[in-house]
Design a protein around this motif. Structure first.
Motif, PDB file in Angstrom:
ATOM      1  N   MET A   1       0.509  -1.429   0.481  1.00 54.13           N
ATOM      2  CA  MET A   1      -0.116   0.095   0.174  1.00 54.13           C
ATOM      3  C   MET A   1       0.589   1.447  -0.070  1.00 54.13           C
ATOM      4  N   GLY A   2       2.409   1.119  -0.681  1.00 58.22           N
ATOM      5  CA  GLY A   2       2.968   2.011  -0.577  1.00 58.22           C
ATOM      6  C   GLY A   2       3.285   3.078  -1.878  1.00 58.22           C
ATOM      7  N   GLN A   3       2.663   2.837  -2.159  1.00 56.65           N
ATOM      8  CA  GLN A   3       2.324   2.948  -4.621  1.00 56.65           C
ATOM      9  C   GLN A   3       2.434   4.501  -4.338  1.00 56.65           C
ATOM     10  N   ALA A   4       3.287   5.234  -4.856  1.00 59.92           N
ATOM     11  CA  ALA A   4       3.883   6.632  -5.322  1.00 59.92           C
ATOM     12  C   ALA A   4       2.427   6.416  -6.324  1.00 59.92           C
ATOM     13  N   PHE A   5       1.909   8.008  -6.217  1.00 60.71           N
ATOM     14  CA  PHE A   5       1.474   8.656  -7.016  1.00 60.71           C
ATOM     15  C   PHE A   5       1.947   9.486  -8.614  1.00 60.71           C
ATOM     16  N   SER A   6       1.297   9.610  -9.163  1.00 59.31           N
ATOM     17  CA  SER A   6       2.013  10.375 -10.439  1.00 59.31           C
ATOM     18  C   SER A   6       1.821  11.648 -10.249  1.00 59.31           C
ATOM     19  N   HIS A   7       3.116  12.193 -10.179  1.00 59.60           N
ATOM     20  CA  HIS A   7       3.133  13.922 -10.034  1.00 59.60           C
ATOM     21  C   HIS A   7       1.955  14.769 -10.919  1.00 59.60           C
ATOM     22  N   ALA A   8       1.576  14.084 -12.256  1.00 56.76           N
ATOM     23  CA  ALA A   8       1.018  14.527 -13.181  1.00 56.76           C
ATOM     24  C   ALA A   8      -0.826  15.073 -12.369  1.00 56.76           C
ATOM     25  N   LEU A   9      -0.945  15.397 -11.563  1.00 56.68           N
ATOM     26  CA  LEU A   9      -2.034  14.727 -10.623  1.00 56.68           C
ATOM     27  C   LEU A   9      -2.268  16.071 -10.406  1.00 56.68           C
ATOM     28  N   HIS A  10      -3.560  16.763 -10.726  1.00 56.84           N
ATOM     29  CA  HIS A  10      -3.630  18.238 -10.277  1.00 56.84           C
ATOM     30  C   HIS A  10      -5.323  18.298 -10.830  1.00 56.84           C
ATOM     31  N   VAL A  11      -5.608  19.127 -10.174  1.00 58.07           N
ATOM     32  CA  VAL A  11      -7.877  19.619  -9.945  1.00 58.07           C
ATOM     33  C   VAL A  11      -7.314  21.427 -10.009  1.00 58.07           C
ATOM     34  N   ALA A  12      -7.950  21.730 -10.726  1.00 52.25           N
ATOM     35  CA  ALA A  12      -8.593  23.001 -10.746  1.00 52.25           C
ATOM     36  C   ALA A  12      -9.455  23.084 -11.131  1.00 52.25           C
ATOM     37  N   VAL A  13     -10.548  24.511  -9.917  1.00 52.22           N
ATOM     38  CA  VAL A  13     -11.652  24.771  -9.967  1.00 52.22           C
ATOM     39  C   VAL A  13     -11.601  26.438 -11.077  1.00 52.22           C
ATOM     40  N   HIS A  14     -12.772  26.221 -11.106  1.00 52.44           N
ATOM     41  CA  HIS A  14     -13.033  27.585 -12.399  1.00 52.44           C
ATOM     42  C   HIS A  14     -14.293  28.032 -11.939  1.00 52.44           C
ATOM     43  N   ASP A  15     -14.320  28.884 -11.166  1.00 53.87           N
ATOM     44  CA  ASP A  15     -15.883  30.253 -11.104  1.00 53.87           C
ATOM     45  C   ASP A  15     -17.035  28.061 -11.041  1.00 53.87           C
ATOM     46  N   LEU A  16     -16.556  27.756 -10.693  1.00 58.98           N
ATOM     47  CA  LEU A  16     -17.948  26.639  -9.594  1.00 58.98           C
ATOM     48  C   LEU A  16     -19.455  27.490  -9.443  1.00 58.98           C
ATOM     49  N   ARG A  17     -20.133  27.213  -9.749  1.00 60.98           N
ATOM     50  CA  ARG A  17     -21.314  27.055  -9.548  1.00 60.98           C
ATOM     51  C   ARG A  17     -22.535  26.122  -9.571  1.00 60.98           C
ATOM     52  N   VAL A  18     -23.613  26.018  -8.545  1.00 60.29           N
ATOM     53  CA  VAL A  18     -24.159  24.908  -7.792  1.00 60.29           C
ATOM     54  C   VAL A  18     -25.554  25.515  -7.727  1.00 60.29           C
ATOM     55  N   GLU A  19     -26.415  25.117  -8.419  1.00 59.04           N
ATOM     56  CA  GLU A  19     -28.152  25.061  -8.126  1.00 59.04           C
ATOM     57  C   GLU A  19     -28.970  24.499  -7.474  1.00 59.04           C
ATOM     58  N   ARG A  20     -29.796  24.694  -6.437  1.00 67.60           N
ATOM     59  CA  ARG A  20     -30.684  23.799  -6.537  1.00 67.60           C
ATOM     60  C   ARG A  20     -31.974  24.392  -6.238  1.00 67.60           C
ATOM     61  N   SER A  21     -32.951  23.350  -7.330  1.00 68.43           N
ATOM     62  CA  SER A  21     -34.147  24.148  -7.490  1.00 68.43           C
ATOM     63  C   SER A  21     -34.390  24.968  -7.486  1.00 68.43           C
ATOM     64  N   GLY A  22     -33.205  25.577  -8.583  1.00 70.94           N
ATOM     65  CA  GLY A  22     -33.859  27.088  -9.291  1.00 70.94           C
ATOM     66  C   GLY A  22     -32.852  27.831  -8.175  1.00 70.94           C
ATOM     67  N   ARG A  23     -32.646  27.271  -7.401  1.00 74.97           N
ATOM     68  CA  ARG A  23     -31.433  28.284  -6.922  1.00 74.97           C
ATOM     69  C   ARG A  23     -29.967  28.296  -6.024  1.00 74.97           C
ATOM     70  N   CYS A  24     -29.433  29.309  -6.275  1.00 78.96           N
ATOM     71  CA  CYS A  24     -27.595  29.307  -6.555  1.00 78.96           C
ATOM     72  C   CYS A  24     -27.265  29.205  -4.535  1.00 78.96           C
ATOM     73  N   VAL A  25     -26.568  27.911  -4.796  1.00 81.80           N
ATOM     74  CA  VAL A  25     -26.195  27.895  -3.243  1.00 81.80           C
ATOM     75  C   VAL A  25     -24.782  28.023  -3.122  1.00 81.80           C
ATOM     76  N   LEU A  26     -24.085  28.005  -4.871  1.00 83.62           N
ATOM     77  CA  LEU A  26     -22.992  28.272  -4.656  1.00 83.62           C
ATOM     78  C   LEU A  26     -22.285  28.832  -5.838  1.00 83.62           C
ATOM     79  N   SER A  27     -21.249  29.465  -5.545  1.00 80.08           N
ATOM     80  CA  SER A  27     -21.167  30.317  -6.777  1.00 80.08           C
ATOM     81  C   SER A  27     -19.137  30.865  -6.551  1.00 80.08           C
TER      82      SER A  27
END
Length: 220
Positions: free
Chosen positions: A1-27
């Protein structure tokens, strides 16, 4: 269980907006994270911490912005890179601890896993201190033991991105120390962690994103 992960690992979130039932809950949520890093999502109840995690895991849709994920190759499926740890224990009460973990190990396994399914299950149970209860039906576990089983699920596969919603909830000090050790070891292998918590976990060198102000800071 000591496996190394790739150096390419990357997550980018840009201007995320989430709505529920037509109401903005995140922006206007934006942040970037690379391998070996951890991001603490902060904010009061209802601020959207769990929503962000569920969107990243693919459980909820989003109505605006963009999420870019790179794992080894840009076209890799997010489902194969992410392990989500939420409130639910996700245990079948009529199955033993070993049977529950064997199910998850088989379901979530990747082609590059180290060791057999049985070996990974045994090691995970031993790591979280439940090996002596391997044949016990999960329905008999205490709340703290169920949370330890959730931690064991993180160990039976080698997924590089951990999304964790209040991971320290119901843990005693010993289990809390185990959690922090697991998270530190995951980052040392190049893994990434995004977690929501009302309280600090005691991790070193953690970025945090405040849902109240939308400001991303860095804790030394």
């Amino acid at each position: 269980m000591g496996q190394a992960f790739s150096h390419a690992l990357h997550v980018a979130v840009h201007d995320l907006r989430v709505e529920r039932s037509g109401r903005c809950v995140l922006s206007a949520v934006s942040f970037e994270l690379g391998g070996g890093q951890a991001l603490w999502l902060r904010g009061p109840n209802g601020a959207g911490k769990s929503t962000i995690l569920r969107v990243l895991a693919g459980f909820l849709p989003y109505q605006g912005g963009r999420i870019d994920l790179t794992v080894d190759e840009p076209h890799d499926c997010a489902r194969d890179a992410i392990h989500f740890l939420g409130y639910q224990d996700a245990l079948k009460s009529t199955l033993s601890l070993r049977e529950n973990l064997s199910f998850w190990a088989t379901l979530l396994s990747r082609s590059d896993e180290e060791g057999t399914c049985e070996e990974r299950v045994s090691m995970a149970l031993r790591t979280v201190g439940l090996h002596h209860l391997a044949m016990l039906l999960a329905g008999y576990l205490s709340a703290g033991q169920k949370k330890r089983m959730a931690l064991a699920r993180l160990l039976v596969t080698q997924r590089p991105i951990w999304l964790m919603d209040e991971p320290s909830l119901t843990l005693d000090q010993e289990a809390h120390d185990l959690l922090v050790g697991m998270m530190s070891a995951h980052r040392a292998r190049g893994g990434m962690i995004i977690f929501a918590s009302h309280t600090p976990l005691g991790l070193a060198d953690v970025h945090h994103y405040d849902l109240r102000s939308g400001v991303k800071n860095h804790d030394d």
